[in-house]
Design a protein around this motif. Structure first.
Motif, PDB file in Angstrom:
ATOM      1  N   HIS A 172      11.136  -5.893 -24.093  1.00  0.00           N
ATOM      2  CA  HIS A 172      11.911  -6.198 -22.886  1.00  0.00           C
ATOM      3  C   HIS A 172      11.196  -5.636 -21.662  1.00  0.00           C
ATOM      4  N   PRO A 173      10.216  -6.351 -21.105  1.00  0.00           N
ATOM      5  CA  PRO A 173       9.501  -5.846 -19.922  1.00  0.00           C
ATOM      6  C   PRO A 173      10.456  -5.614 -18.758  1.00  0.00           C
ATOM      7  N   GLN A 174      10.375  -4.447 -18.167  1.00  0.00           N
ATOM      8  CA  GLN A 174      11.241  -4.079 -17.050  1.00  0.00           C
ATOM      9  C   GLN A 174      10.419  -3.306 -16.018  1.00  0.00           C
ATOM     10  N   GLY A 175      10.742  -3.484 -14.752  1.00  0.00           N
ATOM     11  CA  GLY A 175      10.069  -2.728 -13.704  1.00  0.00           C
ATOM     12  C   GLY A 175       8.832  -3.428 -13.174  1.00  0.00           C
ATOM     13  N   GLY A 176       8.211  -2.783 -12.223  1.00  0.00           N
ATOM     14  CA  GLY A 176       7.050  -3.343 -11.544  1.00  0.00           C
ATOM     15  C   GLY A 176       7.362  -3.735 -10.114  1.00  0.00           C
ATOM     16  N   ASN A 177       8.624  -4.141  -9.874  1.00  0.00           N
ATOM     17  CA  ASN A 177       9.111  -4.441  -8.523  1.00  0.00           C
ATOM     18  C   ASN A 177      10.432  -3.710  -8.307  1.00  0.00           C
ATOM     19  N   ALA A 178      10.406  -2.421  -8.473  1.00  0.00           N
ATOM     20  CA  ALA A 178      11.633  -1.631  -8.553  1.00  0.00           C
ATOM     21  C   ALA A 178      12.527  -1.789  -7.328  1.00  0.00           C
ATOM     22  N   MET A 179      13.817  -1.914  -7.572  1.00  0.00           N
ATOM     23  CA  MET A 179      14.824  -2.014  -6.524  1.00  0.00           C
ATOM     24  C   MET A 179      15.245  -0.627  -6.064  1.00  0.00           C
ATOM     25  N   GLY A 180      15.409  -0.449  -4.763  1.00  0.00           N
ATOM     26  CA  GLY A 180      15.874   0.825  -4.245  1.00  0.00           C
ATOM     27  C   GLY A 180      15.959   0.826  -2.732  1.00  0.00           C
ATOM     28  N   ALA A 181      16.462   1.930  -2.193  1.00  0.00           N
ATOM     29  CA  ALA A 181      16.730   2.029  -0.755  1.00  0.00           C
ATOM     30  C   ALA A 181      15.584   2.627   0.036  1.00  0.00           C
ATOM     31  N   ASN A 182      14.506   3.011  -0.636  1.00  0.00           N
ATOM     32  CA  ASN A 182      13.389   3.667   0.042  1.00  0.00           C
ATOM     33  C   ASN A 182      12.169   2.742   0.059  1.00  0.00           C
ATOM     34  N   PRO A 183      11.776   2.218   1.227  1.00  0.00           N
ATOM     35  CA  PRO A 183      10.634   1.290   1.277  1.00  0.00           C
ATOM     36  C   PRO A 183       9.314   1.926   0.895  1.00  0.00           C
ATOM     37  N   GLN A 184       9.238   3.260   0.869  1.00  0.00           N
ATOM     38  CA  GLN A 184       8.024   3.943   0.455  1.00  0.00           C
ATOM     39  C   GLN A 184       7.913   4.070  -1.059  1.00  0.00           C
ATOM     40  N   LEU A 185       9.049   4.052  -1.721  1.00  0.00           N
ATOM     41  CA  LEU A 185       9.066   4.266  -3.171  1.00  0.00           C
ATOM     42  C   LEU A 185       9.457   3.019  -3.952  1.00  0.00           C
ATOM     43  N   ASP A 186      10.085   2.055  -3.280  1.00  0.00           N
ATOM     44  CA  ASP A 186      10.625   0.887  -3.959  1.00  0.00           C
ATOM     45  C   ASP A 186       9.989  -0.395  -3.411  1.00  0.00           C
ATOM     46  N   VAL A 187      10.075  -1.469  -4.186  1.00  0.00           N
ATOM     47  CA  VAL A 187       9.445  -2.730  -3.811  1.00  0.00           C
ATOM     48  C   VAL A 187      10.429  -3.676  -3.138  1.00  0.00           C
ATOM     49  N   VAL A 188      11.654  -3.744  -3.668  1.00  0.00           N
ATOM     50  CA  VAL A 188      12.686  -4.578  -3.056  1.00  0.00           C
ATOM     51  C   VAL A 188      13.883  -3.711  -2.691  1.00  0.00           C
ATOM     52  N   ASP A 189      14.657  -4.178  -1.705  1.00  0.00           N
ATOM     53  CA  ASP A 189      15.832  -3.419  -1.285  1.00  0.00           C
ATOM     54  C   ASP A 189      17.001  -3.698  -2.225  1.00  0.00           C
ATOM     55  N   PRO A 190      18.162  -3.060  -2.027  1.00  0.00           N
ATOM     56  CA  PRO A 190      19.293  -3.261  -2.947  1.00  0.00           C
ATOM     57  C   PRO A 190      19.823  -4.682  -3.012  1.00  0.00           C
ATOM     58  N   ARG A 191      19.385  -5.559  -2.117  1.00  0.00           N
ATOM     59  CA  ARG A 191      19.781  -6.971  -2.170  1.00  0.00           C
ATOM     60  C   ARG A 191      18.701  -7.842  -2.817  1.00  0.00           C
ATOM     61  N   GLY A 192      17.618  -7.216  -3.280  1.00  0.00           N
ATOM     62  CA  GLY A 192      16.554  -7.966  -3.934  1.00  0.00           C
ATOM     63  C   GLY A 192      15.482  -8.496  -3.011  1.00  0.00           C
ATOM     64  N   GLU A 193      15.536  -8.128  -1.729  1.00  0.00           N
ATOM     65  CA  GLU A 193      14.563  -8.634  -0.764  1.00  0.00           C
ATOM     66  C   GLU A 193      13.376  -7.688  -0.644  1.00  0.00           C
ATOM     67  N   SER A 194      12.183  -8.245  -0.588  1.00  0.00           N
ATOM     68  CA  SER A 194      10.969  -7.442  -0.475  1.00  0.00           C
ATOM     69  C   SER A 194      10.994  -6.598   0.786  1.00  0.00           C
ATOM     70  N   TRP A 195      10.592  -5.342   0.660  1.00  0.00           N
ATOM     71  CA  TRP A 195      10.482  -4.475   1.829  1.00  0.00           C
ATOM     72  C   TRP A 195       9.326  -4.907   2.725  1.00  0.00           C
ATOM     73  N   ASP A 196       8.305  -5.502   2.138  1.00  0.00           N
ATOM     74  CA  ASP A 196       7.108  -5.865   2.902  1.00  0.00           C
ATOM     75  C   ASP A 196       7.158  -7.271   3.480  1.00  0.00           C
ATOM     76  N   VAL A 197       7.744  -8.208   2.740  1.00  0.00           N
ATOM     77  CA  VAL A 197       7.777  -9.603   3.180  1.00  0.00           C
ATOM     78  C   VAL A 197       9.234 -10.020   3.267  1.00  0.00           C
ATOM     79  N   ARG A 198       9.797  -9.925   4.426  1.00  0.00           N
ATOM     80  CA  ARG A 198      11.204 -10.265   4.591  1.00  0.00           C
ATOM     81  C   ARG A 198      11.410 -11.756   4.326  1.00  0.00           C
ATOM     82  N   GLY A 199      12.474 -12.078   3.640  1.00  0.00           N
ATOM     83  CA  GLY A 199      12.736 -13.438   3.220  1.00  0.00           C
ATOM     84  C   GLY A 199      12.234 -13.748   1.827  1.00  0.00           C
ATOM     85  N   LEU A 200      11.479 -12.822   1.236  1.00  0.00           N
ATOM     86  CA  LEU A 200      11.000 -12.974  -0.137  1.00  0.00           C
ATOM     87  C   LEU A 200      11.912 -12.164  -1.055  1.00  0.00           C
ATOM     88  N   PHE A 201      12.530 -12.859  -2.002  1.00  0.00           N
ATOM     89  CA  PHE A 201      13.468 -12.207  -2.914  1.00  0.00           C
ATOM     90  C   PHE A 201      12.911 -12.228  -4.337  1.00  0.00           C
TER      91      PHE A 201
END
Length: 235
Positions: A172-201
């Protein structure tokens, strides 16, 4: 983002086999079916002590690839007797220490997970013997076969964790684009949107920040549904 590809986990699954006198019908699952174990709670000061053993269907062709054996003759006998062998799969809540790279991934069971992995293997063997197995096989390249419950503690020790011997897959592969509230530590925000490319979910198992310790399908479905609603609301 520097966090991309990090915090990869896979439940570090292994298989264990019990040979029974009675017919098991291995291709339809067999017995036992599913047993879970956890030690969640503040008294043990750990969130990583859970695992599940699941009885699974196992075609003789697949069994022939994973089943440990002592020599060609014993392998042939085991496969001939496959309808009397129950297969159990281990789902282990592993630490998210793996890394996904451009062309591959690197994963090694965390050192702190090893004592609990030994515990999981011992519990699996106990379950099979309690269900009536007359022999139990563990998932090792060098065959580790137990003929009774008394052999569990002497044969399943820290020595069986040799990565060149223990067969661990990536169920069960998990992780790699971790969800979280910290753009320095996480890849997507709590809504699934990329911290770096807004509009990319991202809406799959790669957004899990830690290993689930259970089959992830329903959680992936729920997250995908929630993220889809978020996208729809933005119109």
């Amino acid at each position: 983002a520097p966090a991309i590809g990090g915090r990869f986990a896979c439940h570090a699954p292994s298989t264990m086999y019990g040979e029974f006198d009675e017919l098991i019908a291995a291709t339809t699952g067999g017995s036992p079916q599913s047993y879970s174990y956890d030690e969640f709670g503040p008294e043990n000061n750990s969130e990583y002590n859970a695992f599940v053993w699941e009885g699974i269907a196992n075609h003789p062709m697949i069994m022939s690839l994973l089943m440990p054996f002592e020599n060609p003759e014993s392998h042939a006998l085991i496969i001939k007797n496959s309808s009397h062998i129950s297969t159990m799969a281990l789902i282990f809540r592993d630490h998210s220490v793996g890394v996904i790279e451009a062309d591959t991934f690197n994963y090694k069971l965390a050192h702190e997970d090893r004592p609990n992995y030994i515990k999981a293997l011992r519990y699996g063997a106990e379950l099979l013997f309690a269900a009536g197995a007359r022999r139990v096989f563990t998932p090792h390249l060098r065959p580790l076969i137990m003929n009774n419950k008394a052999e569990i503690s002497t044969k399943i020790t820290s020595a069986v964790m040799d990565p060149g011997n223990l067969l661990i897959t990536s169920g069960h592969p998990q992780g790699g684009n971790a969800m979280g509230a910290n753009p320095q530590l996480d890849v997507v925000d709590p809504r699934g949107e990329s911290w770096d490319v807004r509009g990319l979910f991202v809406a799959d198992g790669s957004i899990f920040p830690t290993s689930l310790g259970a089959n992830p399908m329903l959680t992936i479905n729920a997250l995908s549904r929630a993220i889809s609603h978020e996208i729809a609301l933005r119109g």
